[in-house]
Structure formats: structure tokens, C-alpha cells
Design a protein around this motif. Sequence first.
Motif, PDB file in Angstrom:
ATOM      1  N   TRP A  16       5.926  28.789  14.633  1.00 31.49           N
ATOM      2  CA  TRP A  16       6.915  27.719  14.646  1.00 31.49           C
ATOM      3  C   TRP A  16       8.118  28.115  15.497  1.00 31.49           C
ATOM      4  O   TRP A  16       8.303  29.279  15.850  1.00 31.49           O
ATOM      5  N   VAL A  39       9.608  22.960  14.220  1.00 25.76           N
ATOM      6  CA  VAL A  39       8.351  22.508  14.821  1.00 25.76           C
ATOM      7  C   VAL A  39       7.268  23.560  14.610  1.00 25.76           C
ATOM      8  O   VAL A  39       7.393  24.695  15.075  1.00 25.76           O
ATOM      9  N   THR A  44       3.636  24.716  15.531  1.00 27.05           N
ATOM     10  CA  THR A  44       2.689  24.483  16.624  1.00 27.05           C
ATOM     11  C   THR A  44       1.292  25.016  16.322  1.00 27.05           C
ATOM     12  O   THR A  44       0.345  24.670  17.025  1.00 27.05           O
ATOM     13  N   GLU A  45       1.167  25.860  15.298  1.00 29.31           N
ATOM     14  CA  GLU A  45      -0.157  26.342  14.889  1.00 29.31           C
ATOM     15  C   GLU A  45      -0.129  26.708  13.417  1.00 29.31           C
ATOM     16  O   GLU A  45       0.856  27.281  12.925  1.00 29.31           O
ATOM     17  N   VAL A  84      -3.448  21.187  13.571  1.00 27.80           N
ATOM     18  CA  VAL A  84      -2.144  21.573  14.111  1.00 27.80           C
ATOM     19  C   VAL A  84      -2.380  22.566  15.257  1.00 27.80           C
ATOM     20  O   VAL A  84      -2.970  23.622  15.068  1.00 27.80           O
ATOM     21  N   GLY A  85      -1.922  22.194  16.428  1.00 24.35           N
ATOM     22  CA  GLY A  85      -2.181  22.994  17.614  1.00 24.35           C
ATOM     23  C   GLY A  85      -3.400  22.545  18.377  1.00 24.35           C
ATOM     24  O   GLY A  85      -3.654  23.026  19.493  1.00 24.35           O
ATOM     25  N   TYR A 126      -2.068  17.812  17.219  1.00 24.10           N
ATOM     26  CA  TYR A 126      -0.641  17.504  17.074  1.00 24.10           C
ATOM     27  C   TYR A 126       0.121  18.750  16.646  1.00 24.10           C
ATOM     28  O   TYR A 126      -0.458  19.764  16.239  1.00 24.10           O
ATOM     29  N   TRP A 127       1.442  18.667  16.786  1.00 28.50           N
ATOM     30  CA  TRP A 127       2.358  19.621  16.175  1.00 28.50           C
ATOM     31  C   TRP A 127       3.022  18.931  14.995  1.00 28.50           C
ATOM     32  O   TRP A 127       3.154  17.699  14.974  1.00 28.50           O
ATOM     33  N   ASP A 128       3.421  19.702  14.013  1.00 29.27           N
ATOM     34  CA  ASP A 128       4.142  19.158  12.865  1.00 29.27           C
ATOM     35  C   ASP A 128       5.638  19.348  13.066  1.00 29.27           C
ATOM     36  O   ASP A 128       6.110  20.473  13.298  1.00 29.27           O
ATOM     37  N   GLN A 149       3.942  13.867  12.600  1.00 31.07           N
ATOM     38  CA  GLN A 149       3.035  14.378  13.625  1.00 31.07           C
ATOM     39  C   GLN A 149       3.564  14.059  15.016  1.00 31.07           C
ATOM     40  O   GLN A 149       4.004  12.941  15.281  1.00 31.07           O
ATOM     41  N   ASP A 171      -1.290  25.331  21.391  1.00 31.54           N
ATOM     42  CA  ASP A 171      -0.867  25.723  20.049  1.00 31.54           C
ATOM     43  C   ASP A 171       0.415  26.548  20.051  1.00 31.54           C
ATOM     44  O   ASP A 171       0.695  27.280  19.100  1.00 31.54           O
TER      45      ASP A 171
END
Length: 487
Positions: free
Chosen positions: A178, A192, A194-195, A202-203, A206-208, A223, A236
Motif C-alpha cells: 500500500w 491505496v 495495490t496488492e 487487488v492488483g 483494481y486497487w482498493d 475500487q 500490482d
Amino acid sequence: MNQPNSLRPMHLLTTTVFAFTAASFLVTACSSSTGNTGNGTPGAPADPQGSDGGSDSVGPGDGPGGTDGTQCTAALGPGFSAKPRAFSIPATRCQSPFNAPAGTGALGWSMLDLTSGEHPDLVVTHDACDADVGATRWDVYRWSVSGFPSSPVPFAIPASRCKQPFDAVAADRSSLRWATVDLTGDGNLDLVVTEDDCNADVGRKYWDVYPWSSAGFAMVPTQFEIPAGRCNTTFDAFVGTQSVRWATTDITGDRHPDLIVTQDSCDGDVGTSRWDVYAWTSAGFAKTPSTFTVPPPRCQKNFDALAGADPLRWVVQDLTGDGHADLVVTYDDCDKDVGTSRWDVHAWSASGFAVRPSTFSIPAPRCNKAFGAVAESAGSLSWTTMALTGKKQPDLVVTSDACDVTVGASRWDVYRWSSTGFAPTPSSFDIPAPRCNASFSKVASTSQSLAWSTLALVDTCKAALVVTKDTCDATVGTSRWDYYAQP
């Protein structure tokens, strides 16, 4: 998990930084590329390929306005004040003094604006003496003109995920990655992810994003769509260096970070004739990239990254003064004039960098050293490109010269920017006298006796020299910082 990407530490002052740090406030090598004088999107993660000692991030600020909306002047003053002013800091906690703009260990902290006050706050993200810090909240010491307060306010953070607490502004852990970046476009930093090894989407899809609010980050993420993987690589992280090389920074000029692919092992044209740009939108990056042309290879080297090293050195930063990042070649082993009498600037346009460069003059070599990079801090000459005042264009600042001992002892030499190049003759910029047997011969340094940074701490229009540790004065770094302001 993929091989970890290089998330470089605080612009704190070694090169430049990531948006999650004090990038908006700390002024160091090539600082004009980190948005330190405007209120635009801070610089994005550095491209890992940059290795010429200068900036390898993009994202110019929107100066000459200060971050608080103040209209700044671009005029260069006489220098830093001879005597410092006090800036209060909180008391030591968990046996750790706040003697730097950022710290790790028993206590983790950074400087970043989490209160939307346009000034850097002191944010504690981990405290080994308080388990709630980094698990349910961060502690924020809100900036004021006299210093940080003695007591923090809580800033809520999401619950741990995949067994990892959010106990840092950015991290690349075994199961979770993140960073803290504005992806919602409201000018505030979001959290954010990213993985996530516990959520394969995730990655990959989308990213959270946990959006910012004045009370903390949202407890539930939204998302943010990312492009499909390419060349067996997923997006990611904010930067990537494997079969696909990418970075996340603003190249379209809208002050929002785009996802830029600069090299693709499965597509030889990427990095040779073009970059692929997935433009930012509020819902995510575009699914299909647009073409952003890059100049043809020179000296047998492709422009396949945001920065490059020998035999061809280049960076991406605004040298034309239009608020857009240009591709700047600072040294070419096949053309000895580049890096000796000029830099080559491939100017930005909406469709890409110019194929043919324009000439940007640089000062003559001094002390047997040519200005073949945006920054260098070793050898007979140390310099950087930075804005000491509230303008968006960088000056070339020499901070030490082995052939002139007064440079770095009583003054810095500033070669002022113009649209055609840096001035051939420098202006003198006063610096404080040495203290605790250390001279201010760099824009930032941490030695055994003294630590300092060049930081827009109080005046958003002008950088100050901020001493955060002084072993000859135990109160510096325990109850106060000393800052030398510009008049």
C-alpha cells in the motif's frame, strides 16, 4: 508475491520522494519535480531506473502560488537568515525523539498533510508503546506557525487486512502492498492498497482506495480500476521493473497520476518510439492506453524509463516553465557538448515529447566538474536543481565547491533559471555559519552531530533550512527544531 518494487524513502532528503511523504514540503534534489511550491498533485513514485543522482519522479507543482493559495514572488532573496527561529515539536515518545522529518523503529512517523491545512503535519503511524497506533489510528500533530502541538489528534485507519496493519504511510509487506496517494482527485491523500495476497483481484483488476476524510480514512474501500495485465505482468504496485516497466505520475498535465508503461518486453515499440499512457479518471485508469511519443534512441540507448544513467542520462521534469514535464537529456556519451555546455530538452506536448530537442544552456564546468546531471553530491562539486522560492522553475544550486571553500561554508551559488538556460554567472545565497562542527554544504544531510533538511516549513512560498538534530544542543530534536528562514 511478485518481487518487491523499490519504494524509496522520504524526499528527505536524499533524492526525491513519493507522494505519501513530505514531497510537498521537502525541497531537495530536483525538487521542482515534486510539486513542493504549488498545491498540485505531489510527485509520484520514482522510476527505479533513475540513477544519475537527480530526481526520477514527475509531477511539477503549480506554483508560483504557495500551497495555501498565497501568491508568491519568484525573486531570489539574499539567503537564509543568520540566526534560527524555534519550531516546537512534541516530547519524546517511546524513547524516540522527533529528531528528523521521518523515523522508523520503535516509533514510526512522517511529515505529510493529513488535515487539509496545506502545511506538513507530524504523523505517527507506529508506536511500540501504544498498540492502537498503527492498528486503529494514526496520531497527527497538526501544524501551526509556532510548531507542532504537544498532544496529537487521532486519525482513523482501516482495520488490518491479510494480517497486516496499516502501520506506515507506505509498505511492501509479504502479503500486502500500500501507499498514501491522492487517487480520488480531491487534493487529499488516500490510502491505496495495490496488492493483497488474500484477494487476488487487488492488483489484477483494481486497487482498493480508502478515501480521506478529516476524521480518517474510510473503513471500507472503493475500487479503482486498473488495466489488464500485459506481458504476463499485473499492475500490482505504483512502479514496476520486470518484463513491463511502469510508473504512476502525471504525464497528461491534469494534476492527476496516470499509469505510464515505458518498456514492455512483449512490444518492442514501447520505450523505442512511444510510451503507453493509461490516463487517470475518477473511476480508475483507462482500460486502453493512449500513445505518447518519445524521441528515437540516441547513443544506442532507448528512452525506456522516466530517468536513465550512462551512457545517456535523462530525467523527466519541467524545464520549459509551462507546467508540463519535459524529457531532459543531461549527458550523452556520444555528444560531449551535452552536459558540458548544454542540456537537450525534448519539450512536452499532449501527444508526446518533441522528436528534436531544444538547447538549454548550462554554466561552464567549475572545479574540473561539468554539470552533466540534475544533481550530484560527491566529489569536488555538489549541486542540485531546485526552487528556493515560490516559482515552478528550478534553479541550479551549487552547495559545495572544493575549489572555493566559502561555498558550503557561508553561501550557496545559485544559477537562475530562464527559458533558454541557467544563468552563466551565479547569484550568492547566504547560508548560516557552521554549527556543531558541520557546515551546510548540502541541501539535506544527517551526520553524527547535525541533521538538517531544506523544507517549506512555515512559509509555503520559500524554503527554509531546518535543523532537526544538533548534538551540541540537546534541546534540538527533543523540544524544538531550529529553522533559518528567508526574509
